[in-house]
Each structure stands twice: as structure tokens, then as C-alpha cells.
Design a protein around this motif. Structure first.
Motif: not given
Length: 430
Positions: A31-34, A109-114
């Protein structure tokens, strides 16, 4: 002791290597990757050193993502170097951007969202750049409040080539104090050490966080938050947006002391102040994020800075040049997104007269385009009469068919008025 922000943030440093699997696992969950892919795709960035654009990368990841994810979780993934792009600045200088590959932008971007939900609450409330729920307009409003409170001297500090001079060792040290997660730290360090490809040769460096990657703004806030905290401890009123910081004081002498303090704090981070762009001066003589402050009847108000207006006019002149070979409707279609974006950013301006003058100037240029496209005197006469112009006006304008700018002034304004351009979809600034 500081209240804990997250269990992940407060893990002990000597925890096992698998401690990072929690954050990395969340970062690369489906979901985070999407969400990350949707954001990368919406940004419509250019290809990196691998030459793969958004669509090509999507096809590539269909077969390669499982292997890439395994490398990421095991700590052996090595990012590609960034592609250097030089873009001109309005003042004649140059800005260097580092464009990662689309795959690396997705990972960042995926790392940033976490990471952002963990790190953002730890930043100073006076920091407005690249933070969720905060924007440049909020920084401008905060600056206005400080000046309205009587602090009419500003210490305007601009860092010289900030993103090119970020010290990797200092940044990682500050980051470890916030995230005790070895896997994440190792991956971020790999991105900092990836280097830049210039003419086919990869150049490594111990400093610099290339602009163009999603993680760079967050890392900049991590590094500069140390200066924010020191200013807070000393009770200063200030606003920071990325590497632009304004500290508001009551006297010029106090401003000089603050400037000396800031130079010393930035020197500890191996950063230098741009002397040509930094100064201690009246808050009404400096621009901040494109805005300027002025007073009316003792009240501090906001305005679009002279430099921002000049850049706006240069862009409008280019979009409305009379040798463009496009119809008037096509010119309006190209103007619309630029004007709407400019109006949205400078919507806080409290100078309605300036907006009206810019509106009329733009429509004056559009009328000149229309006259040149009609070109011949009989055509100009016929079209003006069709639009309802009087016999005298139509003959006068058609008789001077080559004076596009002069003829498109007041008399033609009564025929090609604002409403006629509104029907084409032309936005208004005022």
C-alpha cells in the motif's frame, strides 16, 4: 527527557541489525509503494542515468521489483548515481539539480512517507519548508506578524549553495540521534554516496544532497533544525523556509549580533552564509519568498515583490510574443495555467491596484496580438465593425494597421473588452 515520538525513534543504538526491518518493511509494503508510485508519477520527472522514463520504469519493475526489494531489505542495494542538470536562474546564475532514476525516486518517496511522520513532529514550529500542512504562505504570514509586533529590522540569511555543501558525516550524525535504525541509516547514506554522473564519469563527494530527490528536503530540515533550536532557546522571533531564514529584531545593533551568531552556528555545520544576498536591514526593504511588506496607515501589509513582478512580466512577454504563430485562443490556453499558478501563490497580496494594472497590461498585449493577426486594414475594419465598434473607431484603427501596440489601447479596449477574453477562458488576477 523529551517525550518519545515513536518506539522506532527511541530504539537503543546497539540493537541488532534486524531492527531496521520494521521501518523498511513498512516503507516497502504494497500500500505504501502504491502511494509512492502515484506521487512519483504525478510529479512527471525526467529520466535518470538509466534513461528510463515513468512508463518504461513501470514495465521494468514488473519483473525486477522482487529482486530490488530483496536487496533493499538485506542491505546490499546500491543506488544509481544522479544525473546532473543545470538550469538557469532568473538572476543570471545557475542551479544544479541531481535527477535520480525513477526507481530510486520511488524508493526515496516510499521511505519519505514512513520517515516524515516520525521526524516532522520533532522539528521547530518556526520551520515551514517542505512540511505537511505548512507552506510558503504560512511563512509569509508569520513574518508579517513579527513585523507587526514592532520587530522591523530583519536578519535576512541565505546559505551559499546549501544543497551542494551538506556535509554527509554531520548530517548522518544528526539523523542517528533521531532514528536509531541502522538499516534506514545505511540506505540513506548509500543515496548520499551514490555520486553524480557528469559526461559519463561518476564523481563521488563527501558533501551535497542533490536537489531532485524526494528525501533531500527532509534531510535539509534535519540538519538545519539544530540552528532553529538555538534561536528558540535564545527567544528570537524567526521564520525559516528551507535554507532561507529571517530573524526579526527591534534594532540594527541586535540584528548584527544575531547575524554573528548565525554565521557561527552555520560554520559548525560546515555551511557558509552568502554575503551578497544576506543582510541586516529594514523589513520593508527586503523580499521573502517573493513577497514584500509595506505599511498603510500604520498597518503592515503584504505585496508581491518588485523582483517577482519583473519575472512575471518577462514570462508573460514570452508567452504573448506577437511572432509566435499561434491563434489568440492558443495563446490564452498557454497563459491560463501559468497565471492561475501565479495567482494561487501570490493570493495573499494586499495590493489590488497592482493586480488591476497587471490584468490590463496582459489584455493590452492580447489585443495587440489580435490586431496583428487581422493585419490588413480591410480585415481590421470589417472585424471591428462586426464586434460593434463605431464607424469612426474602426476607420481610425484600420488606418494605422501597423501600430499594433498603440492601436490596441483605450479605443480598442471598448470593443475587445475583458468579457470577450473571459469567454476564451482567460483568468483574471484582480
Amino acid at each position: 527527557m523529551r517525550n518519545p515520538v515513536s518506539d522506532e525513534v527511541n530504539r537503543p543504538q546497539d540493537e541488532s541489525e534486524n531492527a531496521g526491518q520494521g521501518l523498511l518493511g513498512r516503507a516497502f509494503a504494497r500500500e505504501n509503494l502504491k502511494r509512492a508510485w502515484k506521487r512519483v508519477k504525478a510529479n512527471k520527472g525526467a529520466a535518470g542515468v538509466d534513461g528510463l522514463d515513468i512508463e518504461q520504469t513501470a514495465d521494468h519493475l514488473l519483473t525486477r521489483w522482487a529482486a530490488i526489494c530483496e536487496q533493499l531489505l538485506s542491505g546490499v542495494y546500491r543506488p544509481s548515481p544522479v544525473r546532473r542538470v543545470v538550469i538557469p536562474k532568473p538572476d543570471g546564475g545557475q542551479r544544479e539539480l541531481g535527477i535520480p532514476t525513477v526507481t530510486d525516486r520511488l524508493i526515496q518517496q516510499a521511505l519519505l512517507q514512513v520517515l516524515q511522520p516520525l521526524l516532522d513532529p520533532t522539528f521547530s514550529e518556526h520551520s515551514y519548508g517542505f512540511r505537511p500542512g505548512r507552506c510558503a504562505q504560512g511563512a509569509v504570514l508569520a513574518a508579517q506578524r513579527h513585523v507587526s509586533s514592532g520587530r522591523k529590522v530583519v536578519v535576512d540569511v541565505d546559505l551559499e549553495k546549501f544543497f551542494d555543501r551538506v556535509d554527509h558525516d554531520i548530517l548522518m550524525d544528526r539523523l542517528r540521534k533521531r532514528i536509531a535504525d541502522r538499516a534506514v541509516i545505511r540506505l540513506i547514506r548509500a543515496y548520499l554516496d551514490a555520486g553524480t554522473m557528469i559526461d559519463g564519469v561518476v564523481e563521488k563527494s563527501r558533501c551535497g544532497a542533490p536537489q531532485g530527490g524526494p528525501l533531500s528536503p527532509l534531510l535539509a530540515n534535519v540538519l538545519l533544525d539544530e540552528v532553529d533550536r538555538e534561536l528558540e532557546r535564545r527567544g528570537h522571533c524567526f521564520v525559516r523556509y528551507a535554507d532561507d531564514a529571517n530573524v526579526y529584531v527591534r534594532t540594527h545593533k541586535a540584528g548584527q549580533r544575531v547575524m554573528t551568531l548565525l554565521k557561527r552556528l552555520y560554520e559548525k555545520l560546515h555551511l557558509s552564509v552568502n554575503e551578497s544576498k544576506s543582510a541586516v536591514a529594514s523589513a520593508f526593504g527586503r523580499k521573502f519568498l517573493g513577497y514584500a511588506l509595506w505599511t498603510a496607515r500604520g498597518e503592515v501589509k503584504r505585496a508581491v515583490s518588485y523582483k517577482a513582478q519583473k519575472q512575471f512580466k518577462q514570462k508573460i512577454r514570452w508567452l504573448t510574443r506577437r511572432s509566435c504563430g499561434r491563434s489568440l485562443q492558443q495563446v490564452v490556453d498557454r497563459l491560463r495555467p501559468y497565471m492561475l499558478g501565479w495567482k494561487a501563490y501570490f493570493g495573499l497580496s494586499q495590493t489590488p491596484r497592482v493586480w488591476r494594472e497587471l490584468d490590463e497590461w496582459i489584455r493590452h498585449r492580447l489585443r495587440a496580438i489580435q490586431l496583428k493577426q487581422w493585419r490588413r486594414s480591410p480585415t481590421i475594419y470589417r472585424e471591428l465593425r462586426r464586434l460593434g465598434a463605431s464607424e469612426a473607431v474602426a476607420r481610425k484603427v484600420a488606418g494605422n494597421s501597423r501600430c499594433w501596440w498603440r492601436n490596441s489601447a483605450l479605443e480598442l479596449n471598448r470593443v475587445l473588452d475583458i468579457a470577450s477574453f473571459d469567454r476564451m477562458g482567460m483568468p483574471r488576477l484582480s
